[in-house]
Scaffold this motif. Structure first.
Motif: not given
Length: 204
Positions: A72-73, A75-79, A112
């Motif tokens: 889930i890295r 996803i964490i980066q995007l958050v 993005t």
């Protein structure tokens, strides 16, 4: 103090400014480089925004990298990035509303931005906070100065102004300079000049 600015750390900071520029060499961040450079002011603001977000996102991800499950890295980066982008967007609306309107949706699209996500994945996930900070600042500034060059050229030759200050009184408006096609042509010229300079340097 000497370790903070060691040769390796200086190289991490300097590489994106020249030999490994994210726009000119890695060909990343092209969309915003074309979209927000019709005038110099939004180009500067976008460049600084990306620099701040990249630097601090790199630091945060570097600090927590060993606790992030690999699956889930992204996803964490995007958050993390989305949180920083929201903060920057709110600051721009509070203190530079006209510029935030000119930038429109492009501030939100920093989430993005290929440069930012690439540095998080390729560098911050592998290195400590300080080198990651330097990498983020270097990558952001490497992106920013290309935007400034193109934005300055388009505004100057399009309207005879810089930062809305008249440089050439009575200069006829050149609508062609504000088109995306001209931004692409100017970017191509900058890429050509950059590679020509690097080629000459390698010969020496």
């Amino acid at each position: 103090m000497s370790q903070l600015f060691s040769k390796a750390n200086r190289q991490v900071f300097a590489a994106p400014l020249g030999i490994d520029n994210p726009v000119l060499v890695q060909v990343l961040g092209i969309c915003s480089a074309l979209a927000v450079t019709a005038k110099l002011e939004p180009a500067i603001v976008m460049g600084l925004s990306v620099t701040v977000i990249t630097a601090f996102a790199n630091v945060i991800i570097s600090l927590i990298r060993k606790t992030i499950p690999l699956r889930i890295r992204i996803i964490i980066q995007l958050v993390v990035v989305a949180t920083l982008v929201t903060i920057v967007s709110m600051v721009l609306k509070a203190f530079a509303y006209d510029v935030s309107v000119q930038l429109s949706v492009y501030v939100g699209l920093i989430i993005t931005n290929c440069i930012l996500m690439g540095r998080l994945e390729a560098f911050a996930m592998q290195n400590g906070p300080w080198p990651s900070f330097l990498d983020g600042v270097g990558s952001g500034l490497g992106y920013a100065y290309i935007l400034v060059i193109i934005g300055a050229a388009r505004e100057f030759f399009g309207a005879g102004t810089l930062l809305d200050i008249t440089i050439i009184p009575g200069y006829p408006t050149n609508g062609m300079m504000v088109t995306p096609a001209m931004a692409m042509i100017l970017l191509g010229c900058v890429v050509w000049a950059h590679r020509a300079i690097l080629k000459e340097d390698t010969k020496k």
